[in-house]
Motif scaffolding. Structure first.
Motif, PDB file in Angstrom:
ATOM      1  N   LEU A 273       0.893  -1.021   0.016  1.00 13.77           N
ATOM      2  CA  LEU A 273       0.087  -0.013   0.067  1.00 13.77           C
ATOM      3  C   LEU A 273       0.883   1.346  -0.139  1.00 13.77           C
ATOM      4  O   LEU A 273       2.098   1.287   0.708  1.00 13.77           O
TER       5      LEU A 273
ATOM      6  N   MET B  59       0.793   4.128   6.945  1.00 14.53           N
ATOM      7  CA  MET B  59       0.366   2.996   6.784  1.00 14.53           C
ATOM      8  C   MET B  59       1.542   2.141   6.328  1.00 14.53           C
ATOM      9  O   MET B  59       2.634   2.513   5.456  1.00 14.53           O
TER      10      MET B  59
ATOM     11  N   PHE C  37      -2.163  -3.044  11.771  1.00 11.66           N
ATOM     12  CA  PHE C  37      -3.261  -1.796  11.941  1.00 11.66           C
ATOM     13  C   PHE C  37      -3.440  -1.456  13.184  1.00 11.66           C
ATOM     14  O   PHE C  37      -3.366  -0.230  13.767  1.00 11.66           O
TER      15      PHE C  37
ATOM     16  N   ASN D  31     -10.064   5.230   8.425  1.00 11.68           N
ATOM     17  CA  ASN D  31      -9.487   4.014   8.476  1.00 11.68           C
ATOM     18  C   ASN D  31     -10.505   3.276   7.579  1.00 11.68           C
ATOM     19  O   ASN D  31      -9.993   1.866   7.310  1.00 11.68           O
TER      20      ASN D  31
ATOM     21  N   ARG E 121      -8.549   1.198   4.485  1.00  6.93           N
ATOM     22  CA  ARG E 121      -7.716   0.137   5.124  1.00  6.93           C
ATOM     23  C   ARG E 121      -8.474  -0.920   5.585  1.00  6.93           C
ATOM     24  O   ARG E 121      -8.154  -2.328   5.543  1.00  6.93           O
TER      25      ARG E 121
END
Ligand code: HEC
Ligand code: HEC
Length: 390
Positions: free
Chosen positions: A19, A31, A64, A121, A124
């Motif tokens: 990503l 990220m 995450f 968020n 993701r």
């Protein structure tokens, strides 16, 4: 489905999906990349189903959660559930008990803890869940294929709230569970003693001692109990390993202490009156069929801690040390009973001979509640005999 097709391509290529790293509106988190090696479920390397799903977790939810939620969802933090822990296993255990759905919905919930949570968020979470749901399907299939119905978690008690007066005193109090209401149910009663752990006048968490089991009725047969884990607020307190060696047979209505002679177990966290505690036994099964005349005494392999060759003051006052566990609730700055502050090395060293004598004097013992187990006294005896080193 688009995601499925994408994943098939992805699996076929076996490449690394990265990503684009970006700074999120100056909120300071970046990220990380999701690496192709383990976003999909595979037991090709000889992994068990469980190991394989944890690998997927380690490259999807775990990065995450550690980046976004670890400000609160860690041991001692204000969040409910330690899924923000850097240790993958600890995080995964907490995650599993809350569930992917609830975690995902809170992650994108603008009214949970913005700016950490909210629509920011969403992309993701969607991406992570596409990998996660595919992996879950394969995980379920893996369990079927290998004949394992579900990962066994033994017998876990209900969660009960800590005693109300823990907040106002530091005495040990007994918590009791009726395991007939546990799932799966067994006709046993479990107890553990709990108190607020205070070191140097500061509350550090909880201390546990003397986990026990007894039959509810004399006619209930006999049960083998192995390995006790403690759950606080539904999260495994994985750092409490004191009861990992428990292995006992319970066959009377008299409580059997499952961990006689071991040091108290310390769990570092910020206690709260609403904390709930549960006990889990990795094994708690009837032995009546194979053992018609069960030994009434426990066959605990948790032997008393061997006395180390040297003991330092630092060890005695550190978390889990004898002074920390059994003395500093009364012998600390500000409330030094008998004028003795056992968090102060010079004072402790001066009193060394007296400490040894009082700890081994059953008629006038220290702590005042009664003489400690021999293993613990021997630790302090060794310290005194070796000249009370710092
Ligand atoms: C600033 C602190 C803080 C942050 C950051 C935070 N949380 Fe929380 N979270 C809490 C607190 C406090 C609670 C318990 C009370 C409540 O539900 O608000 C909680 C509760 C939860 C619960 C309910 C747990 C249960 O067992 O019912 C979930 C799920 C959750 N948080 C998810 C998240 C996720 C996912 C993130 C990161 C994206 C996150 N939280 C970030 C403080 C935080
Ligand atoms: C519940 C409170 C309490 C705990 C726990 C406790 N003590 Fe004490 N201790 C006292 C009190 C009160 C006195 C003073 C009265 C006495 O001497 O009996 C005292 C006195 C002492 C004295 C004598 C001090 C002097 O110079 O006269 C020593 C030595 C001592 N404690 C050591 C210990 C040690 C070592 C531990 C832990 C293994 C411990 N105590 C745990 C309450 C406690």
């Amino acid at each position: 489905m688009g995601t499925k097709l994408g994943q098939k391509l992805f699996w076929a290529v076996g490449a690394v999906v990265t990503l684009v790293a970006f700074n999120n509106c100056g909120e300071g988190f970046v990220m990380s990349s999701i690496s192709g090696g383990s976003t999909y479920f595979s037991t090709a390397g000889g992994e068990t189903c469980e190991e394989a799903i944890v690998k997927v977790y380690a490259s999807t939810f775990h990065p995450f959660l550690t980046q976004t939620c670890s400000g609160c969802h860690v041991a001692g933090g204000p969040g409910l559930g330690v899924f923000g822990a850097t240790d993958v296993r600890t995080s995964y255990t907490a995650f599993s008990s809350v569930g992917a759905a609830k975690i995902s919905s809170q992650a994108v919930n603008a009214s949970h803890k913005p700016p950490y949570t909210g629509p920011v968020n969403q992309a993701r979470i969607t991406e992570i869940n596409s990998y996660w749901s595919a992996a879950q399907e394969k995980y379920a299939q893996c369990l079927v294929d290998t004949g394992a119905s579900a990962p066994s978690s033994g017998v876990k008690s209900a969660s009960i709230t800590v005693p109300a007066n823990l907040a106002t005193n530091t005495n040990f109090q007994t918590m009791t569970w009726d395991l007939a209401t546990a799932s799966p149910s067994v006709p046993l009663t479990a107890t553990i003693e709990i108190r607020r752990a205070v070191v140097g006048g500061v509350t550090q968490g909880y201390e546990f001692r003397n986990p026990s089991l007894r039959l509810k009725n004399a006619s209930s047969g006999s049960y083998q109990a192995q390995v006790i884990s403690i759950y606080v607020n539904s999260n495994l307190a994985s750092e409490v390993t004191t009861y990992q060696n428990v292995n006992a047979v319970i066959s009377t209505t008299t409580a059997t202490n499952l961990s006689a002679g071991t040091a108290n177990a310390l769990l570092v966290m910020t206690p709260n009156a609403t904390d709930v505690i549960a006990l889990q036994f990795a094994t708690l099964k009837s032995t009546s069929a194979t053992n018609p005349t069960p030994t009434p005494t426990p066959t605990a392999t948790a032997s008393p801690t061997a006395t180390p060759a040297t003991v330092t003051f630092t060890q005695l006052v550190a978390s889990g040390g004898v002074f920390a566990n059994s003395c500093v609730s009364c012998h600390a700055p500000g409330k030094a009973s008998g004028g003795l502050d056992l968090t102060n090395y010079a004072a402790a060293k001066l009193a060394a001979a007296n400490i040894k004598s009082r700890m081994n004097n059953a008629n006038n013992p220290m702590p005042t509640s009664g003489i400690l187990a021999e293993a613990q006294r021997n630790i302090v005896n060794t310290w005194v005999d070796k000249g009370a080193p710092q």
